[in-house]
Design a protein around this motif. Structure first.
Motif, short mmCIF file in Angstrom:
data_model
loop_
_atom_site.label_atom_id
_atom_site.label_comp_id
_atom_site.label_asym_id
_atom_site.label_seq_id
_atom_site.Cartn_x
_atom_site.Cartn_y
_atom_site.Cartn_z
N ASP B 82 11.71 5.53 -6.65
CA ASP B 82 11.03 5.20 -5.50
C ASP B 82 10.01 6.19 -5.07
O ASP B 82 9.24 5.90 -4.05
CB ASP B 82 12.15 5.09 -4.43
N PHE B 83 9.70 7.24 -5.72
CA PHE B 83 8.57 8.25 -5.48
C PHE B 83 7.06 7.28 -5.92
O PHE B 83 6.93 7.26 -7.10
CB PHE B 83 8.61 9.35 -6.26
N ALA B 84 6.50 7.10 -4.69
CA ALA B 84 5.10 6.37 -5.02
C ALA B 84 4.56 6.37 -3.61
O ALA B 84 4.73 6.76 -2.71
CB ALA B 84 5.65 4.77 -5.29
N THR B 85 3.44 5.33 -3.51
CA THR B 85 2.78 5.37 -2.26
C THR B 85 3.11 4.00 -1.78
O THR B 85 3.08 3.00 -2.51
CB THR B 85 1.30 5.51 -2.66
N TYR B 86 3.12 3.76 -0.27
CA TYR B 86 3.35 2.58 0.15
C TYR B 86 2.52 2.00 0.91
O TYR B 86 2.11 2.75 1.72
CB TYR B 86 5.04 2.48 0.79
N PHE B 87 2.22 0.84 0.84
CA PHE B 87 1.00 0.19 1.83
C PHE B 87 1.75 -0.88 2.84
O PHE B 87 2.49 -1.56 2.12
CB PHE B 87 -0.20 -0.24 1.13
N CYS B 88 1.20 -1.00 4.04
CA CYS B 88 1.55 -2.44 4.56
C CYS B 88 0.32 -3.15 4.80
O CYS B 88 -0.81 -2.47 4.63
CB CYS B 88 1.84 -1.90 6.16
#
Lengths: 119, 107
Positions: B82-88
């Motif tokens: 889950d280590f990552a970048t998250y975008f809405c």
């Protein structure tokens, strides 16, 4: 299996032109809206524009930074999406993705193609 | 244009932690809000659409909530993957817009 494969990325000088393509397979291309999203190096995602399916009028919408310079088109007979980019600027340097989905949100993405605008 | 603001821009967490990322819209987007995960050099992956609906095949440790202008993505029990970048992203009106991203790093 749904597949989207972009091509056409290259190094181009400011003011130049480039045409990107996105070959689609594994679904009925004419039934979906198709979108281009880009990502500048080390930056976030930026929506470029989308084209609706013909049954919805084939309407095309663009983001302000590309409006008047970029043209999105689709060839439903060849299951292909295009992005014609003219008057390119250094700030257009990015990985360009084509994307789509069968409900809200973009479920399917290509691998991206890199466009570099530099002298 | 509707502006999407994510917070924090980055966070440090450990495996097993509960992680919460927020996304605010400059005007109501109703429930037309979607969450993506992106890893370096890869295309984004849809996690949640319509604010609360889990995309097929996505782990149930991801959940979304909210409507109108305030939204949350929660990861319950952070896993190494889950280590990552998250975008809405909002799809209520054009131009569709993304948040600036939240990078989840290992503590």
């Amino acid at each position: 299996e749904v597949q989207l494969v972009e091509s056409g990325g290259d190094l181009v000088k400011p003011g130049g032109s480039l045409r990107l393509s996105c070959a689609a397979s594994g679904f009925t291309f004419s039934n979906v809206w198709m979108t281009w999203v880009r990502q500048a190096p080390g930056k976030g995602l930026e929506w470029v524009g989308r084209i609706k399916r013909e049954i919805d009028g084939g309407t095309i919408d663009y983001a302000a930074p590309v409006k008047g310079r970029f043209t999105i088109s689709r060839d439903d007979s060849k299951n292909t999406l295009h992005l014609q980019m003219n008057s390119l600027k250094t700030e257009d340097t990015a990985v360009y993705y084509c994307t789509t989905g069968f409900q809200n949100g973009y479920s399917y993405w290509g691998q991206g193609t890199l466009v570099t605008v530099s002298s | 244009d509707i502006q999407m603001t994510q917070s924090p821009s980055s966070l440090s967490a450990s495996v097993g932690d509960r992680v919460t990322i927020t996304c605010g819209a400059s005007q109501s987007v109703r429930s037309f809000l979607h969450w993506y995960q992106q890893k370096p050099g890869k295309a984004p992956k849809l996690l949640i659409y319509d604010a609360v609906t889990l995309e097929s095949g996505v782990s149930s440790r991801f959940s979304g909530s909210g409507s109108g202008t305030d939204f949350t993505l929660t990861i319950s029990g952070l896993q190494p993957d889950d280590f990552a970048t998250y975008f809405c992203q909002q799809s209520y009106s054009t131009p569709l817009t993304f948040g600036g991203g939240t990078k989840v790093e290992t503590k």
